[in-house]
Scaffold this motif. Structure first.
Motif, mmCIF file in Angstrom:
data_model
loop_
_atom_site.group_PDB
_atom_site.id
_atom_site.type_symbol
_atom_site.label_atom_id
_atom_site.label_comp_id
_atom_site.label_asym_id
_atom_site.label_seq_id
_atom_site.Cartn_x
_atom_site.Cartn_y
_atom_site.Cartn_z
ATOM 1 N N GLN A 334 0.865 -1.167 0.000
ATOM 2 C CA GLN A 334 0.000 0.000 0.000
ATOM 3 C C GLN A 334 0.906 1.222 0.000
ATOM 4 O O GLN A 334 1.617 1.472 0.966
ATOM 5 C CB GLN A 334 -0.876 -0.022 1.270
ATOM 6 C CG GLN A 334 -1.893 1.071 1.333
ATOM 7 C CD GLN A 334 -3.212 0.642 0.701
ATOM 8 O OE1 GLN A 334 -3.495 -0.543 0.568
ATOM 9 N NE2 GLN A 334 -4.014 1.600 0.296
ATOM 10 N N ASP A 336 1.332 5.478 -1.117
ATOM 11 C CA ASP A 336 0.785 6.725 -1.609
ATOM 12 C C ASP A 336 1.752 7.238 -2.673
ATOM 13 O O ASP A 336 2.845 7.695 -2.366
ATOM 14 C CB ASP A 336 0.679 7.719 -0.441
ATOM 15 C CG ASP A 336 -0.191 8.885 -0.811
ATOM 16 O OD1 ASP A 336 -0.100 9.334 -1.967
ATOM 17 O OD2 ASP A 336 -0.956 9.337 0.051
ATOM 18 N N GLY A 432 -1.430 -1.632 5.566
ATOM 19 C CA GLY A 432 -1.647 -0.331 4.929
ATOM 20 C C GLY A 432 -3.121 -0.006 4.781
ATOM 21 O O GLY A 432 -3.572 1.092 5.072
ATOM 22 N N GLN A 433 -3.871 -1.003 4.362
ATOM 23 C CA GLN A 433 -5.301 -0.799 4.134
ATOM 24 C C GLN A 433 -6.043 -0.544 5.446
ATOM 25 O O GLN A 433 -6.965 0.270 5.506
ATOM 26 C CB GLN A 433 -5.851 -2.041 3.395
ATOM 27 C CG GLN A 433 -7.197 -2.506 3.827
ATOM 28 C CD GLN A 433 -7.557 -3.867 3.216
ATOM 29 O OE1 GLN A 433 -7.124 -4.223 2.132
ATOM 30 N NE2 GLN A 433 -8.374 -4.624 3.908
ATOM 31 N N GLN A 436 -5.391 2.938 6.542
ATOM 32 C CA GLN A 436 -6.189 3.811 5.688
ATOM 33 C C GLN A 436 -7.656 3.827 6.120
ATOM 34 O O GLN A 436 -8.302 4.865 6.108
ATOM 35 C CB GLN A 436 -6.086 3.313 4.250
ATOM 36 C CG GLN A 436 -6.283 4.391 3.239
ATOM 37 C CD GLN A 436 -6.245 3.815 1.836
ATOM 38 O OE1 GLN A 436 -6.678 2.683 1.598
ATOM 39 N NE2 GLN A 436 -5.723 4.585 0.918
ATOM 40 N N SER A 437 -8.144 2.668 6.522
ATOM 41 C CA SER A 437 -9.558 2.616 6.898
ATOM 42 C C SER A 437 -9.799 3.312 8.241
ATOM 43 O O SER A 437 -10.890 3.769 8.518
ATOM 44 C CB SER A 437 -10.063 1.173 6.920
ATOM 45 O OG SER A 437 -9.728 0.556 8.135
ATOM 46 N N ASN A 439 -7.775 5.978 9.298
ATOM 47 C CA ASN A 439 -7.511 7.389 9.058
ATOM 48 C C ASN A 439 -7.113 7.570 7.606
ATOM 49 O O ASN A 439 -5.997 7.252 7.212
ATOM 50 C CB ASN A 439 -6.371 7.846 9.996
ATOM 51 C CG ASN A 439 -6.019 9.300 9.800
ATOM 52 O OD1 ASN A 439 -6.415 9.925 8.818
ATOM 53 N ND2 ASN A 439 -5.253 9.846 10.727
ATOM 54 N N ASN A 440 -8.011 8.066 6.781
ATOM 55 C CA ASN A 440 -7.683 8.142 5.361
ATOM 56 C C ASN A 440 -7.051 9.473 4.955
ATOM 57 O O ASN A 440 -6.898 9.772 3.793
ATOM 58 C CB ASN A 440 -8.900 7.799 4.481
ATOM 59 C CG ASN A 440 -10.026 8.788 4.668
ATOM 60 O OD1 ASN A 440 -9.867 9.802 5.364
ATOM 61 N ND2 ASN A 440 -11.161 8.508 4.055
ATOM 62 N N GLN A 443 -0.707 10.076 4.850
ATOM 63 C CA GLN A 443 0.038 9.432 3.762
ATOM 64 C C GLN A 443 0.717 8.188 4.305
ATOM 65 O O GLN A 443 1.358 8.238 5.355
ATOM 66 C CB GLN A 443 1.107 10.382 3.225
ATOM 67 C CG GLN A 443 0.568 11.401 2.247
ATOM 68 C CD GLN A 443 1.701 12.067 1.482
ATOM 69 O OE1 GLN A 443 2.762 12.321 2.042
ATOM 70 N NE2 GLN A 443 1.473 12.355 0.216
ATOM 71 N N ILE A 444 0.594 7.099 3.584
ATOM 72 C CA ILE A 444 1.189 5.870 4.067
ATOM 73 C C ILE A 444 1.955 5.145 2.977
ATOM 74 O O ILE A 444 1.508 5.029 1.843
ATOM 75 C CB ILE A 444 0.120 4.955 4.708
ATOM 76 C CG1 ILE A 444 0.641 3.531 4.913
ATOM 77 C CG2 ILE A 444 -1.149 4.871 3.904
ATOM 78 C CD1 ILE A 444 0.729 3.179 6.328
ATOM 79 N N ASN B 216 -13.120 0.130 1.750
ATOM 80 C CA ASN B 216 -12.195 1.233 1.431
ATOM 81 C C ASN B 216 -12.353 1.685 -0.014
ATOM 82 O O ASN B 216 -12.161 2.849 -0.332
ATOM 83 C CB ASN B 216 -10.735 0.791 1.629
ATOM 84 C CG ASN B 216 -10.294 0.862 3.070
ATOM 85 O OD1 ASN B 216 -11.104 1.115 3.957
ATOM 86 N ND2 ASN B 216 -9.017 0.623 3.314
#
Lengths: 481, 322
Positions: A334, A336, A432-433, A436-437, A439-440, A443-444, B216
């Motif tokens: 994952q 960015d 990573g996902q 993201q879920s 805190n979207n 940047q990761i 997502n």
């Protein structure tokens, strides 16, 4: 990132390697073919399946402005000439390394040279080598690492150039130790039949003598043979594990740090060209290189090792820099894309000891330590947290881990800096996902299947069409165990 | 598999073969919730003196001559059976890192050693158990999925009549029609297939991770359900009934000797009766020792995204992407 898009086709990337050594500078450009090797029914695994040299520069003398200053303009000029000859635009280079080796690395403007060139000479990734890394790159470039995978033998690759001999010891494809010595062809230089220069380490060695060599002494002075004899004997002692004196004047850095008996030796570097090819025409230097090569071949103790021929001699390091420094991340990651490329990211290891019991404390400690270690005047610098020895994780475990990571990173007011995670096992995408879920906004960069350790620096290149990223690990440590 | 267990079973086998000795001690070992009774025998069991044709030397140290007048079993400090220590060379160790195959295991004459043989039998038994096992009710409740059936009545029929495993039973058809969301973007279905243990071990993590990935990506999921004894092509009939865009079918894979817990995910864009195999895709080898279930679930989400984007799966997707 859309991992695996177009993963079924091959793609090509160009890699450049530039080696600025004590006496010579050279460059290679190679083309890598990347392909999904995992088969249709599996999660893709992108690997470099072929490396082809597309251009090899001639070996030129490293240009100097004065004794201590490298002539950067001349080197840049040389590089651009080579790009033209190879019919390649610098901006098409997507990975590779420029390294500055041997005694050139000790010149005043060494780091300036490397950084300026890495910015101007293509969008590739840079690695300034320390002596250990240099030995490892040479061992890869000479083919010794590959060869060691086919036998159980412990093989020492000894890269002898103008200023230093970089030893890397390899078994089963893993580096198990390194050592660097001041042994090289240019430690004594001649001009018009007399000694023109003697390098400082050699002078220190001769301080132990009653009657040391001086500049102006004849080129056939018997004491030169004695000098060479000392160098070769030292090398033999290092290889057989007999060197104990950590203050030996010819030792650069640490004592040998491998614990196995060396079975076989491979010589690479400029001096090795004289050993195997029996012709020193490539070295047009008036120095002790040839005599050193001869002495190595005739030394009794060295004869007790098995001698293996390398694939590359004088070009081992540059070939290694151009073809062997790039790793490819796992395919399920994952990242960015906007945050890439990243250069010189320090790595901090977070060892989970195969348990989730203490996850809060371990992660908090690691982040806090990394922050103090890498922050420059209170300014947080991006660093990569490397998770090793994760236990087998359930979905709940991953959630817990990600909560902790986010908590720790935001706690240290790093919200404007990307979170960079490297996972030893194959969990990058789910971690990573999950972040993201939760805190979207943040940047990761979360990648896996790259071996690193605290103290390493990594460069992460731009995302390739197959969804993977090229990574250059600048390691000074060994990953054998 | 479990070293200790192999050692215990060997012990048991050795005891059976040494049937003429009196059991001295009974130990109980808890293993996988079943209790094994282990019989310990003194080392000085008098096999040497008996008339049996076959003599068993259990790696025995040289035995003292047996004095039948003396009370038997004086030094009866029973020792648990232990295999000789496995000390492979460095090369074998290096080679083993690259394969789960049984390499460098040595031999006894022309045959495998007892330990290798027992491990093989154990793995084989696990494979058989996986086929004949069932997914537990608790797991299905935790997943919150209803169970539907195919036209198959029992395991034997399931194995011998694949065609029946590709059709839903009449009541299941009605049930699906009545209870599941029609026209979802993605329909997830789960079946034990040929390995119930694959579902037991992996489904939770794959399912949760896949759900997260799809959410997502803002992809809508239909009503997931569980099919008892389903075959892959059953997705065609379900496609007809519910009209989803994509079906993700998580199913237990035919077990092997390396893993009996391998699960696969079959994916297809608009499967309907008559869909050809070239339109199906599979991500196989999902288990602890293969693709970690969590990572597989996360990856599946992106595959679904690609299928939706190109409105194609299988060979057609490859063509459209290149």
């Amino acid at each position: 990132m859309n991992g695996g898009k177009g993963a079924l086709t091959t793609e090509e990337i160009l890699s450049a390697g530039i080696d600025i050594g004590t006496s010579t500078t050279k460059m290679v450009v190679s083309r890598f073919l990347l392909r999904n090797v995992a088969g249709l029914t599996h999660v893709p695994r992108i690997e470099i399946i072929e490396k082809k040299l597309v251009h090899q520069s001639p070996i030129i003398k490293t240009p100097f402005k004065s004794k201590d200053v490298i002539d950067m303009e001349k080197i840049e000029q040389f590089i651009f000439e080579q790009y033209q000859l190879a019919n390649i635009l610098p901006e098409n280079i997507s990975t590779g390394a420029i390294i500055i080796t041997g005694e050139s690395a000790t010149k005043h403007n060494a780091s300036e040279v490397v950084h300026t060139i890495s910015n101007s000479a293509g969008n590739f990734l840079v690695a300034t080598a320390g002596p250990d890394l240099e030995g490892i790159i040479a061992a890869k470039g000479s083919g010794t690492v590959q060869q060691s995978k086919q036998t159980g033998k412990v093989i020492a690759n000894i890269d002898i150039g103008g200023g230093t001999a970089n030893i890397a010891v390899v078994q089963f494809g893993e580096i198990i130790g390194t050592c660097t010595l001041h042994i090289g062809g240019r430690l004594i230089e001649f001009q018009n039949g007399v000694i023109h220069s003697i390098s400082p380490p050699l002078e220190r060695l001769m301080q132990r003598w009653d009657n040391p060599l001086k500049i102006g002494d004849a080129a056939n002075d018997p004491r030169i043979a004695k000098c060479i004899e000392e160098m070769v004997t030292l090398l033999a002692n290092v290889l057989s594990g007999q060197l104990q004196d950590e203050y030996h004047p010819l030792l650069l850095g640490h004592l040998p740090n491998w614990f196995k008996q060396v079975d076989a030796v491979v010589f690479s570097g400029g001096v090795a060209a004289c050993i195997y090819e029996d012709n020193c025409s490539m070295r047009q230097y008036d120095d002790i290189g040839e005599r050193l090569a001869k002495a190595l071949q005739q030394h009794d103790a060295l004869q007790s090792f098995l001698w293996i021929k390398p694939e590359e001699t004088a070009r081992a390091t540059v070939t290694g820099a151009g073809t062997q420094t790039t790793d490819i991340s796992g395919a399920t990651i994952q990242v960015d894309a906007q945050a890439l490329p990243l250069k010189n990211v320090p790595v901090f290891q977070c060892n989970m000891n195969a348990s989730m019991a203490d996850v809060h404390r371990i992660v908090a400690n690691a982040v806090a330590q990394a922050n103090t270690l890498f922050s420059v005047q209170e300014n947080p610098v991006p660093f990569a947290l490397y998770f090793s020895q994760l236990p087998y994780l359930s979905f709940q475990d991953v959630h817990e881990l990600c909560q902790v990571i986010l908590q720790q990173f935001t706690l240290n007011s790093r919200s404007n800096i990307p979170i960079i995670l490297i996972i030893q096992s194959d969990y990058a995408k789910v971690i990573g996902q999950t972040i993201q879920s939760i805190n979207n906004e943040i940047q990761i960069i979360c990648i896996d299947q790259i071996k690193v350790e605290t103290g390493d620096y990594i460069d992460i290149g731009e995302v390739l069409p197959s969804g993977v990223v090229p990574v250059v690990v600048k390691t000074l440590a060994f990953h054998s165990q | 598999m479990n070293e200790e267990l192999v050692a215990k079973i060997t012990q048991l086998v050795m005891e059976k073969m040494n049937g003429n000795t009196e059991p001295q001690q009974v130990a109980e070992v808890q293993q996988n919730n079943s209790t094994l009774k282990i019989l310990e025998t003194p080392e000085t069991s008098p096999t040497d003196g008996s008339n049996t044709l076959i003599k068993l030397y259990n790696n025995a140290p040289s035995r003292e001559p047996i004095n039948y007048d003396a009370p038997a079993y004086t030094n009866t400090q029973a020792k648990p059976f232990q295999f000789e220590v496995d000390s492979p060379s460095e090369s074998v160790q290096a080679a083993r890192k690259n394969t789960p195959a049984r390499i460098g295991v040595g031999r006894a004459g022309t045959r495998p050693k007892t330990k290798t043989w027992l491990k093989f039998r154990l793995d084989h038994a696990a494979a058989v158990d996986a086929v004949y096992g069932e997914v537990s009710e608790e797991l299905l409740q935790k997943l919150n999925v209803a169970t539907v059936t195919t036209r198959v009545t029992d395991k034997e029929e399931y194995i011998t009549r694949p065609d029946l495993g590709r059709r839903l039973s009449d009541e299941s058809k009605e049930f699906i029609q009545a209870n599941c969301k029609s026209n979802p973007q993605v329909q997830i279905i789960i079946s034990n297939g040929l390995s119930a243990s694959a579902i037991e071990e992996n489904i939770m993590d794959v399912y949760l991770s896949l759900q997260q990935s799809l959410s997502n990506l803002n992809i809508e999921i239909g009503t997931t359900f569980y099919i008892d004894k389903g075959r892959v092509a059953l997705m065609d009939e379900i496609g007809e009934i519910l009209q989803p865009e994509v079906i993700v079918y998580l199913i237990g894979e035919r077990p092997g000797l390396v893993s009996a817990e391998s699960m696969s995910a079959y994916l297809c864009y608009k499967p309907r009766i008559g869909t050809v195999e070239a339109e199906r895709m599979v991500i196989s080898n999902i288990h602890k020792g293969g693709i970690p279930p969590l990572e597989a679930g996360a990856y599946l989400g992106t595959v679904v995204q690609r299928i939706l984007q190109h409105k194609a799966s299988g060979v057609a997707l490859v063509e459209k992407e290149s």
